[in-house]
Enzyme design. Structure first.
Site, PDB file in Angstrom:
ATOM      1  N   ILE A   1       0.017   9.517   8.270  1.00 33.48           N
ATOM      2  CA  ILE A   1      -0.740   8.696   9.212  1.00 33.48           C
ATOM      3  C   ILE A   1      -0.516   7.212   8.938  1.00 33.48           C
ATOM      4  CG2 ILE A   1      -2.484  10.484   9.527  1.00 33.48           C
ATOM      5  CD1 ILE A   1      -4.334   8.871   7.655  1.00 33.48           C
TER       6      ILE A   1
ATOM      7  N   HIS B   1       0.613   8.087   3.683  1.00 38.41           N
ATOM      8  CA  HIS B   1       1.263   7.397   4.799  1.00 38.41           C
ATOM      9  C   HIS B   1       2.780   7.576   4.820  1.00 38.41           C
ATOM     10  CE1 HIS B   1      -2.666   5.608   5.276  1.00 38.41           C
ATOM     11  NE2 HIS B   1      -2.615   5.148   4.042  1.00 38.41           N
TER      12      HIS B   1
ATOM     13  N   GLY C   1      -4.956   2.246   8.020  1.00 35.53           N
ATOM     14  CA  GLY C   1      -6.009   1.670   8.852  1.00 35.53           C
ATOM     15  C   GLY C   1      -5.869   0.163   8.997  1.00 35.53           C
TER      16      GLY C   1
ATOM     17  N   ASP D   1       0.859  -1.188   0.000  1.00 37.19           N
ATOM     18  CA  ASP D   1       0.000   0.000   0.000  1.00 37.19           C
ATOM     19  C   ASP D   1       0.893   1.235   0.000  1.00 37.19           C
ATOM     20  OD1 ASP D   1      -1.710   2.124   0.431  1.00 37.19           O
ATOM     21  OD2 ASP D   1      -2.966   1.056   1.870  1.00 37.19           O
TER      22      ASP D   1
END
Length: 309
Positions: free
Chosen positions: A228, A213, A231, A208
């Site tokens: 961040i 991120h 998830g 990903d």
């Protein structure tokens, strides 16, 4: 705006879309990198419950694979969403809302996986549309089903497409159950673990590569003070906690996993996973210690509850 074909939001074209079948090939190295990416052996490099995910410990022929590794099989689905005819949305306003996983058999340490995806739901929520994608993954050689992923994607700004006063809602029959409420009682078990400042950079090696991120500028444009955590990385931390505290290290007890993403996590923050076993189900909640905010809630269904609880 992303979307193929007509500029008008077309529910019937969306739910009838046929995704192309895809292949996902992985090795033991990929499974080990994933395990490290969700914190395995992060606090203890010789943890006897987790070393098996990164090393052929105790003479085992192959490393073992965490059940949430199944989420990697569907990494390419995101790019395919933009090709769905009649689906109009702003990619910058897309949110991954929920993830549901069913595990049919323990995941092999390496393999070639055939993925078959379909639109399983579409809902008009007024200001947003909710798109549900279901992906069943098979061992390519044997044809046996391994797992199923079902993701709910919130497309902010794409709601209000209903043609009548009743909001449009389509959902294919599913075995999913409604989300349980978090109990008000004290949790049966609590597990606290600090993520690393580089956690997102390590997790992204599993496929990903969203710059949200990793790139400070992209994160800033999106409204965050810094990149961040993914998830699904937070979900991996939560399921590891349940395997360690409730399953006593036996990941094969996991039958299904459900998670609803509530809030972002910054790499380096401390995750507190609270667990409430109810029959063969474990309800859980993950909080960020530094901000005292819930970031993830869900449940895990087990083959059985460990008799030593």
């Amino acid at each position: 705006m992303a979307g193929a074909g007509s500029s008008e939001f077309d529910p019937e074209s969306i739910i009838s879309y046929k995704f192309p079948e895809t292949l996902y090939t992985y090795t033991e190295r990929d499974a080990a990198i994933y395990a490290l990416g969700i914190g395995a052996c992060g606090n203890d490099a010789v943890d006897n419950k987790e070393l098996k995910y990164v090393y052929n410990a105790d003479g085992q022929e192959f490393i073992q694979v965490l059940p949430t590794f199944a989420t990697l099989f569907v990494n390419g689905v995101g790019s395919e969403i933009s090709k769905i005819p009649g689906l109009q949305y702003d990619p910058c306003l897309l949110l991954h809302g929920q993830q549901y996983i069913e595990i049919y058999k323990p995941l092999p340490s390496s393999g070639c996986i055939l993925n078959k995806a379909s639109v399983a739901g579409l809902h008009d929520k007024g200001k947003a549309a909710v798109l549900e994608i279901e992906i069943v993954s098979y061992e390519k050689e044997s044809g046996e089903p391994l797992c199923m992923n079902r993701m709910s994607i919130y497309l902010r700004g794409s709601g209000g497409f209903s043609k009548s006063s009743r909001p449009y809602s389509y959902s294919r029959k599913s075995n999913q159950t409604a989300f349980p409420k978090i109990p008000k009682s004290q949790p049966f078990a609590v597990f606290e673990e600090c993520t690393q400042a580089s956690q997102a950079l390590l997790y992204r090696l599993s496929g990903d590569y969203n710059p949200l991120h990793s790139d400070p500028l992209v994160a800033s444009i999106a409204g965050f003070s810094r990149p961040i955590l993914h998830g699904l990385c937070t979900l991996g931390f939560a399921i590891r906690a349940i395997i360690g505290r409730i399953c006593r290290g036996d990941h094969t007890l996991i039958k299904s996993i459900s998670g609803r993403f509530l809030l972002h996590v910054y790499p380096g923050e401390t995750l507190i996973t609270e667990m409430w076993p109810e029959a063969s189900r474990v309800i859980y909640q993950v909080k960020v210690k530094e901000r005292n905010r819930a970031v993830l809630v869900g449940f895990v269904d087990l083959d059985r509850i460990n008799s030593s609880l």
